[in-house]
Design a protein around this motif. Structure first.
Motif, short mmCIF file in Angstrom:
data_model
loop_
_atom_site.label_atom_id
_atom_site.label_comp_id
_atom_site.label_asym_id
_atom_site.label_seq_id
_atom_site.Cartn_x
_atom_site.Cartn_y
_atom_site.Cartn_z
N ARG A 76 104.52 35.59 73.08
CA ARG A 76 104.38 34.49 74.05
C ARG A 76 105.44 33.42 73.84
O ARG A 76 106.01 32.89 74.80
CB ARG A 76 102.97 33.90 73.94
N ARG A 80 108.36 32.23 76.38
CA ARG A 80 108.59 30.83 76.73
C ARG A 80 110.05 30.45 76.48
O ARG A 80 110.66 29.72 77.28
CB ARG A 80 107.66 29.94 75.90
N GLN A 84 112.43 28.88 79.33
CA GLN A 84 112.88 27.50 79.18
C GLN A 84 114.25 27.37 78.52
O GLN A 84 114.74 26.25 78.33
CB GLN A 84 111.86 26.70 78.37
N ASN A 154 102.51 28.08 85.51
CA ASN A 154 102.91 28.13 84.11
C ASN A 154 101.93 28.98 83.30
O ASN A 154 102.35 29.80 82.48
CB ASN A 154 102.98 26.72 83.53
N TYR A 158 102.16 33.57 81.56
CA TYR A 158 101.79 34.18 80.28
C TYR A 158 100.54 35.04 80.40
O TYR A 158 100.35 35.97 79.61
CB TYR A 158 101.58 33.10 79.23
#
Length: 209
Positions: A76, A80, A84, A154, A158
């Motif tokens: 995860r 991310r 990002q 967002n 995930y």
């Protein structure tokens, strides 16, 4: 005969609609690289399960849960980082924080879609729901249940099994029982998160390794 066939088809369509939560809004974000996307989904699938609670032909609750194992936490965080464009130092910091949490407690992300909002009280002290982690050593109730809110884009990046009308919860369990014995014994292959009430129960089984 034709009339009976038409009725059967209509009932089948209605039944299918009743057993799937509405999918509204944008699809969940995905990585540009198909191989990276497939790799993450494979890890997600290993530590996740989904179940439904029915009332006749209708579904009262759709639920999905993901056990936050060190392997999943790492996947995860790397996901991310790609979304990002995080620097390496930040990724290392986040991984260290996640692994420190994994040492303190067992944690699940729990996503739910409840057809009647009155039953969406999983984090309330007097909730109608009883949540338990079931392992070969026995079962234990949470030390913390926290409502995270609606599953926005967002969250869905995930946990893509959720959708717009789902709500996310963080469910944490202690690592040991009151007698000091480990909740998940070494070598355990699979554990179960059970969500139960007078409306029914959902038993979600995930890999523990």
């Amino acid at each position: 005969m034709r009339r009976l066939l038409v009725v059967a088809v209509v009932l089948g369509v209605l039944g299918a609609c009743a057993n799937h939560p509405p999918v509204v809004g944008e699809p969940a974000p995905t990585l540009d690289d198909p191989k990276q996307e497939a790799a993450y989904l494979a890890v997600l699938d290993r530590y996740s399960d989904r179940k439904e609670i029915y009332d006749g032909f209708d579904t009262r609750v759709f639920a999905g849960a993901t056990l936050q194992t060190p392997a999943f936490r790492e996947a995860r965080i790397h996901r991310r980082a790609l979304f990002q464009t995080l620097p390496a130092a930040k990724v290392e910091q986040l991984l260290a924080e996640e692994l420190a949490d994994a040492e303190k407690f067992y944690e699940f992300f729990l996503g739910v879609h409840v057809n009647d909002y009155r039953y969406d009280d999983f984090a309330h002290r007097n909730s109608i729901w009883r949540i338990a982690l079931v392992t070969p050593a026995g079962e234990i109730t949470p030390m913390e249940i926290r409502r995270l809110g609606r599953a926005d884009l967002n969250v869905r990046a995930y946990y893509p099994y959720t959708s717009l009308f789902w709500v996310g919860y963080r469910v944490r369990f202690p690592k040991t029982f009151a007698n000091g014995q480990p909740v998940i014994p070494e070598g355990t292959e699979q554990v179960m998160l059970r969500v139960a009430s007078s409306l029914g129960n959902a038993a979600m089984k995930v890999s523990a390794r």
